[in-house]
Design a protein around this motif. Structure first.
Motif, PDB file in Angstrom:
ATOM      1  N   LEU A   1       1.015  -1.228   0.087  1.00  0.00           N
ATOM      2  CA  LEU A   1       0.099   0.012   0.328  1.00  0.00           C
ATOM      3  C   LEU A   1       0.852   1.042  -0.353  1.00  0.00           C
ATOM      4  O   LEU A   1       1.886   0.747   0.620  1.00  0.00           O
ATOM      5  N   PRO A   2       0.448   2.111  -0.261  1.00  0.00           N
ATOM      6  CA  PRO A   2       1.083   3.963  -0.910  1.00  0.00           C
ATOM      7  C   PRO A   2       1.504   4.628   1.043  1.00  0.00           C
ATOM      8  O   PRO A   2       1.229   5.355   0.990  1.00  0.00           O
ATOM      9  N   TRP A   3       2.183   3.893   1.618  1.00  0.00           N
ATOM     10  CA  TRP A   3       2.517   4.417   2.663  1.00  0.00           C
ATOM     11  C   TRP A   3       3.263   5.069   2.628  1.00  0.00           C
ATOM     12  O   TRP A   3       3.341   6.540   3.749  1.00  0.00           O
ATOM     13  N   GLN A   4       3.993   5.799   1.971  1.00  0.00           N
ATOM     14  CA  GLN A   4       4.746   6.352   1.763  1.00  0.00           C
ATOM     15  C   GLN A   4       4.104   8.122   1.303  1.00  0.00           C
ATOM     16  O   GLN A   4       4.464   9.246   1.764  1.00  0.00           O
ATOM     17  N   ASP A   5       3.507   7.798   0.014  1.00  0.00           N
ATOM     18  CA  ASP A   5       2.209   8.781   0.136  1.00  0.00           C
ATOM     19  C   ASP A   5       1.374   9.398   1.292  1.00  0.00           C
ATOM     20  O   ASP A   5       0.926  10.609   2.225  1.00  0.00           O
ATOM     21  N   LEU A   6       1.564   8.590   2.072  1.00  0.00           N
ATOM     22  CA  LEU A   6       0.394   8.751   3.583  1.00  0.00           C
ATOM     23  C   LEU A   6       1.142   9.616   4.749  1.00  0.00           C
ATOM     24  O   LEU A   6       0.853  10.820   5.484  1.00  0.00           O
ATOM     25  N   ARG A   7       2.428   8.910   4.499  1.00  0.00           N
ATOM     26  CA  ARG A   7       3.340   9.546   4.908  1.00  0.00           C
ATOM     27  C   ARG A   7       3.545  10.797   5.435  1.00  0.00           C
ATOM     28  O   ARG A   7       3.876  11.967   5.953  1.00  0.00           O
ATOM     29  N   ALA A   8       3.812  11.490   3.904  1.00  0.00           N
ATOM     30  CA  ALA A   8       4.690  13.116   3.376  1.00  0.00           C
ATOM     31  C   ALA A   8       2.902  13.522   3.842  1.00  0.00           C
ATOM     32  O   ALA A   8       3.136  14.694   3.925  1.00  0.00           O
TER      33      ALA A   8
END
Length: 320
Positions: free
Chosen positions: A145-152
């Motif tokens: 899942l795109p956790w990096q996008d959520l973190r950003a």
């Protein structure tokens, strides 16, 4: 002779089937969407400190089409808490990041802390529910899942990522020492990276973990943290009246599956029952989805104050 040859037995069988169908319908259509705001008061601040309002949000397990949940979470911004803590498992779909960010938009303007859970990293997959009774079962992970996008997105709005990081901040005049670990459920926790006594000048110390595994809670307690916040358990998700949760899906005992409790002589633990479920198990029974508004107050100067325990005050808001 047919098993259900008599009219009486047929009525019993039909009644049992009807009751089971009604229970499933209630758990999947009603209680799963009966979102609740709970409140608890915890005496964890240094004597003389003013109170601090902390909103604990966890386990959204969001998909793009969950409009009812998204609308309810947006309303939490009206609480205007001093601090927001998000203990992970925000995602349940590869396109859910916009829905999560938009739902939390009113809270992202407040000071915030977060850590991630397994369903921020990997999509949920179908599984045999009886495996939850075996703590050592082999785990199968879904697509990334795109956790990096959520973190950003969280970091861009000012929330602090506590994944294997120690951070000090000041909120509403309260000095807070914080630290967090990556998800112990995935064996990603590396407590040694944040080990040590929290800043002694702080009025409050908070530890974050997604899954409340005893090995992590022991370390936070050993270092003297005042409060540890976690999620992951869903409060048991399917509970039995008069008995409670059947499983915790981690190493803690059932009595700590949700709400406040003590861990050791000093540390308070708060486990959120969370706001969502896996898309593959969309049920809750006797365990409503929840966020919690914690009012942190000063402890008594000469003795540890008792917390509000399992009889916490409760303010319920049911989505319409």
């Amino acid at each position: 002779m047919p098993v259900f040859s008599s009219p009486a037995l047929q009525r019993v069988a039909l009644g049992a089937v009807g009751a089971a169908a009604a229970g499933v319908g209630y758990a999947s259509l009603i209680e799963r969407n009966a979102f609740t705001l709970r409140e608890a008061t915890l005496p964890v601040l240094k004597p003389g400190s003013s109170s601090l309002r902390v909103l604990h949000v966890s386990d959204l397990h969001m998909t793009p089409g969950q409009r009812l949940k998204q609308a309810w979470v947006r309303e939490l911004g009206r609480l205007e808490p001093d601090l927001v803590v998000n203990t992970g498992d925000n995602l349940a779909h590869p396109r859910a990041v916009p829905a999560v960010v938009q739902s939390l938009s009113g809270l992202l303007s407040r000071p915030g802390l977060f850590c991630f859970g397994s369903n921020d990293y990997f999509a949920p997959v179908p599984k045999n529910p009886f495996k939850y009774f075996d703590k050592d079962h082999k785990r199968v992970y879904g697509a990334p899942l795109p956790w990096q996008d959520l973190r950003a997105a969280f970091a861009e709005r000012g929330w602090l990522d506590l994944t294997h990081v120690r951070r000090d901040l000041e909120v509403a005049g309260i000095k807070i020492a914080t630290a967090g670990v990556d998800d112990p459920h995935l064996q990603r926790d590396r407590y040694d990276t944040v080990a040590g006594t929290p800043n002694p000048l702080a009025d409050l110390s908070i530890g974050l973990t997604h899954s409340p595994e005893p090995r992590v809670l022991d370390r936070f307690a050993g270092d003297g943290y005042d409060l540890v916040l976690a999620g992951h358990t869903h409060g048991g998700q399917l509970c039995v009246p008069g008995f409670g949760a059947l499983v915790t899906n981690c190493g803690i005992d059932r009595s700590r599956v949700k709400g406040p409790s003590r861990w050791g002589s000093h540390t308070r633990l708060h486990v959120s029952a969370g706001l969502g479920t896996s898309p593959w198990a969309p049920y809750r029974f006797c365990c409503r989805p929840e966020a919690t508004l914690l009012t942190l107050v000063a402890a008594a100067p000469d003795r540890p104050a008792s917390d509000s325990g399992r009889g916490v005050s409760e303010s319920e808001a049911v989505a319409r």
